[in-house]
Scaffold this active site. Structure first.
Site, PDB file in Angstrom:
ATOM      1  N   SER A 120       4.324   3.835   0.844  1.00 25.60           N
ATOM      2  CA  SER A 120       3.844   5.097   1.399  1.00 25.60           C
ATOM      3  C   SER A 120       4.252   6.265   0.516  1.00 25.60           C
ATOM      4  CB  SER A 120       4.392   5.294   2.812  1.00 25.60           C
ATOM      5  OG  SER A 120       3.939   4.247   3.637  1.00 25.60           O
ATOM      6  N   HIS A 141      -2.458   1.816  -2.464  1.00 28.07           N
ATOM      7  CA  HIS A 141      -2.096   2.241  -1.112  1.00 28.07           C
ATOM      8  C   HIS A 141      -3.212   1.827  -0.151  1.00 28.07           C
ATOM      9  CE1 HIS A 141      -1.123   5.686   1.836  1.00 28.07           C
ATOM     10  NE2 HIS A 141      -0.507   4.585   2.173  1.00 28.07           N
ATOM     11  N   GLU A 153      -6.328   3.939  -2.059  1.00 33.06           N
ATOM     12  CA  GLU A 153      -5.830   4.912  -3.039  1.00 33.06           C
ATOM     13  C   GLU A 153      -5.113   4.113  -4.141  1.00 33.06           C
ATOM     14  OE1 GLU A 153      -3.015   7.482  -1.103  1.00 33.06           O
ATOM     15  OE2 GLU A 153      -3.524   9.198  -2.337  1.00 33.06           O
ATOM     16  N   ASN A 191      -0.515  10.565   1.705  1.00 33.02           N
ATOM     17  CA  ASN A 191       0.689  10.705   2.525  1.00 33.02           C
ATOM     18  C   ASN A 191       1.379  12.051   2.385  1.00 33.02           C
ATOM     19  OD1 ASN A 191       0.501   8.462   4.013  1.00 33.02           O
ATOM     20  ND2 ASN A 191       1.692   7.179   2.633  1.00 33.02           N
TER      21      ASN A 191
HETATM   22  P1  NAD Z   1       7.101  -3.809   8.069  1.00 30.57           P
HETATM   23  O1  NAD Z   1       8.503  -3.437   8.372  1.00 30.57           O
HETATM   24  O2  NAD Z   1       6.128  -3.998   9.169  1.00 30.57           O
HETATM   25  O3  NAD Z   1       7.074  -5.151   7.160  1.00 30.57           O
HETATM   26  C1  NAD Z   1       7.885  -5.338   6.020  1.00 30.57           C
HETATM   27  C2  NAD Z   1       8.073  -6.830   5.789  1.00 30.57           C
HETATM   28  O4  NAD Z   1       8.799  -7.010   4.554  1.00 30.57           O
HETATM   29  C3  NAD Z   1       8.894  -7.527   6.892  1.00 30.57           C
HETATM   30  O5  NAD Z   1       8.160  -8.614   7.420  1.00 30.57           O
HETATM   31  C4  NAD Z   1      10.157  -7.999   6.151  1.00 30.57           C
HETATM   32  O6  NAD Z   1      10.682  -9.228   6.652  1.00 30.57           O
HETATM   33  C5  NAD Z   1       9.628  -8.147   4.730  1.00 30.57           C
HETATM   34  N1  NAD Z   1      10.670  -8.160   3.690  1.00 30.57           N
HETATM   35  C6  NAD Z   1      11.820  -7.442   3.642  1.00 30.57           C
HETATM   36  N2  NAD Z   1      12.498  -7.750   2.503  1.00 30.57           N
HETATM   37  C7  NAD Z   1      11.749  -8.680   1.838  1.00 30.57           C
HETATM   38  C8  NAD Z   1      11.911  -9.381   0.598  1.00 30.57           C
HETATM   39  N3  NAD Z   1      12.991  -9.201  -0.168  1.00 30.57           N
HETATM   40  N4  NAD Z   1      10.947 -10.269   0.230  1.00 30.57           N
HETATM   41  C9  NAD Z   1       9.852 -10.491   1.027  1.00 30.57           C
HETATM   42  N5  NAD Z   1       9.651  -9.846   2.197  1.00 30.57           N
HETATM   43  C10 NAD Z   1      10.585  -8.954   2.598  1.00 30.57           C
HETATM   44  O7  NAD Z   1       6.588  -2.659   7.042  1.00 30.57           O
HETATM   45  P2  NAD Z   1       5.061  -2.234   6.746  1.00 30.57           P
HETATM   46  O8  NAD Z   1       4.645  -1.168   7.684  1.00 30.57           O
HETATM   47  O9  NAD Z   1       4.220  -3.448   6.586  1.00 30.57           O
HETATM   48  O10 NAD Z   1       5.262  -1.511   5.332  1.00 30.57           O
HETATM   49  C11 NAD Z   1       5.485  -2.258   4.148  1.00 30.57           C
HETATM   50  C12 NAD Z   1       5.249  -1.351   2.934  1.00 30.57           C
HETATM   51  O11 NAD Z   1       3.870  -0.942   2.941  1.00 30.57           O
HETATM   52  C13 NAD Z   1       6.088  -0.074   2.986  1.00 30.57           C
HETATM   53  O12 NAD Z   1       6.464   0.289   1.686  1.00 30.57           O
HETATM   54  C14 NAD Z   1       5.126   0.943   3.579  1.00 30.57           C
HETATM   55  O13 NAD Z   1       5.441   2.253   3.177  1.00 30.57           O
HETATM   56  C15 NAD Z   1       3.807   0.475   2.958  1.00 30.57           C
HETATM   57  N6  NAD Z   1       2.601   0.851   3.706  1.00 30.57           N
HETATM   58  C16 NAD Z   1       2.558   0.725   5.070  1.00 30.57           C
HETATM   59  C17 NAD Z   1       1.391   1.085   5.760  1.00 30.57           C
HETATM   60  C18 NAD Z   1       1.299   0.959   7.252  1.00 30.57           C
HETATM   61  O14 NAD Z   1       0.288   1.416   7.822  1.00 30.57           O
HETATM   62  N7  NAD Z   1       2.252   0.344   7.922  1.00 30.57           N
HETATM   63  C19 NAD Z   1       0.275   1.553   5.038  1.00 30.57           C
HETATM   64  C20 NAD Z   1       0.353   1.613   3.633  1.00 30.57           C
HETATM   65  C21 NAD Z   1       1.521   1.258   2.985  1.00 30.57           C
END
Ligand code: NAD
Length: 285
Positions: A120, A141, A153, A191
C-alpha cells in the site's frame, strides 16, 4: 507466462492467486501460516462457485471451478518459488517482514525472475535496493477484490528497467487487466489520496461530527461512490490502513498524515474490518 508465485495468502494475495488461476496461470501460493492457505483455498472455491452462479463477466469466470483450483499449488515452503517466472509479494505491510521475504526470494529464485511488491505504501525503491536485482523489481498495486478490478497501478522505482515494466504489463494483459504506470513515491497515486481521505473520515467519527454510516452515506448518495470511505477501509483491513498512514506520516514528515486515534484504537481492539467481522461497521461472518 506460465508459472507465477504469489507470496502471502491474506486478503489481497488470495484474490490475486484466484485471478491468476482463472486466467490460465499455474500459481505457487506461499504463506507461513497453513491456516491462511486453507482459508484462502476455501474462499477461492466459494468465490468461483458464486461467480459462476451469478454468470460473472470477469476474466476467466467461465473456467470450470476444478480446473482453476488444480492450477493452485499452496505451500509453506518459499523454496518452491524457484519454479516461478514472476513473483508477486503480498505479505503484511511491515518493513522487517517484507525485507526478510525479499532476502529469501533473492536467494531461491533464478536471476531473471521479476519480483513485484504489492504494497500500500512501502517505497519500491527501498525494496529494490535490498536485492541483487533492483532492475527487476517494481510495484504492482492490485485492488481488492482482484478478480473484479480491471486496472492495476504499476510502480516504476528508481532502478526498474523498461523490460521489467513491459513484463509486468504483459502479465496483466494475460490476466485481462490494464496497468497504469506511475513513478515511485510514498503511497503512489491511489493511496496518497485514499489514505488521507479515510483518515479524515475516521476523524469525523472520532470527533462525533457524524457516525460511520452517515459519513459513508454522504459519499455513496451525494457523490455516487460505490462504497463509502469507511466501508472501503473495512474491506482493505484497518491494520493495513493504519500502517499505510504511518508510512506516509514518516516519509513525508507532514502532520496532515497523523493517524486518527480512533483508527489506532480499533486496531488495538482487534476490530480490523471485514476480515475480523467488525471495524467501522459490523459484518456477519
Ligand atoms: P493480510 O494481513 O490479510 O495478509 C498477509 C499474509 O501474509 C498473511 O496471510 C500472513 O500469514 C502472510 N505472511 C506473513 N509473513 C509471511 C512470510 N514471511 N512469507 C509468506 N507469507 C507471510 O494483509 P493484506 O491485506 O493481504 O495485505 C498484504 C499486502 O498487500 C500489504 O503490503 C498491503 O499493504 C498490500 N495491499 C493490500 C490491499 C488490500 O486491499 N488489503 C490492497 C493492495 C495492496
Amino acid at each position: 507466462m506460465r508459472t507465477v508465485g504469489v507470496v502471502g495468502a491474506g486478503t489481497i494475495g488470495r484474490g490475486l492467486a484466484q485471478s491468476l488461476a482463472m486466467t490460465g496461470h499455474e500459481v505457487v501460493l506461499v504463506d507461513i501460516a497453513e491456516e491462511a492457505l486453507d482459508d484462502a483455498l476455501a474462499q477461492i472455491r466459494r468465490d468461483l462457485r458464486f461467480a459462476r452462479m451469478l454468470g460473472a463477466q470477469s476474466a476467466g469466470a467461465h473456467e470450470p471451478v476444478d480446473t482453476v483450483l488444480e492450477r493452485l499449488r499452496p505451500t509453506t515452503d518459499h523454496a518452491e518459488l524457484k519454479a516461478a517466472e514472476f513473483v508477486v509479494e503480498n505479505v503484511v505491510e511491515d518493513w522487517d517482514v517484507k525485507s526478510e521475504v525479499y532476502r529469501i526470494l533473492d536467494s531461491v529464485c533464478p536471476e531473471e525472475t521479476v519480483f513485484a511488491a504489492n504494497t500500500s505504501c512501502v517505497p519500491i525503491t527501498r525494496i529494490g535496493a535490498q536485492t541483487r536485482r533492483p532492475d527487476r523489481i517494481l510495484g504492482m498495486h492490485f485492488m481488492n477484490p482482484v478478480p473484479l478490478k480491471p486496472v492495476v497501478e504499476v510502480i516504476r522505482a528508481v532502478h526498474t528497467s523498461d523490460a521489467t515494466v513491459e513484463t509486468a504489463l504483459r502479465l496483466l494483459s494475460g490476466m485481462g487487466k490494464e496497468g497504469i504506470v506511475v513513478n515511485d513515491s510514498p503511497g503512489f497515486v491511489s493511496n496518497r489520496v485514499m489514505m488521507l481521505a479515510v483518515n479524515e473520515a475516521a476523524y469525523l467519527v472520532y470527533e462525533g461530527v457524524a457516525d460511520a454510516a452517515s459519513v459513508d452515506r454522504i459519499f455513496t448518495t451525494c457523490f455516487g461512490h460505490r462504497m463509502g470511505m469507511l466501508e472501503t477501509a473495512d474491506l482493505i483491513g484497518l491494520d493495513t490502513i493504519l500502517r499505510s498512514i504511518e508510512v506516509l506520516h514518516e516519509r513525508f514528515g507532514d502532520s496532515k498524515y497523523r493517524p486518527c486515534p480512533l483508527l489506532r484504537q480499533l486496531v488495538d481492539a482487534g476490530y480490523l474490518g471485514r476480515k475480523s467481522g467488525r471495524g467501522f461497521h459490523t459484518y456477519e461472518q
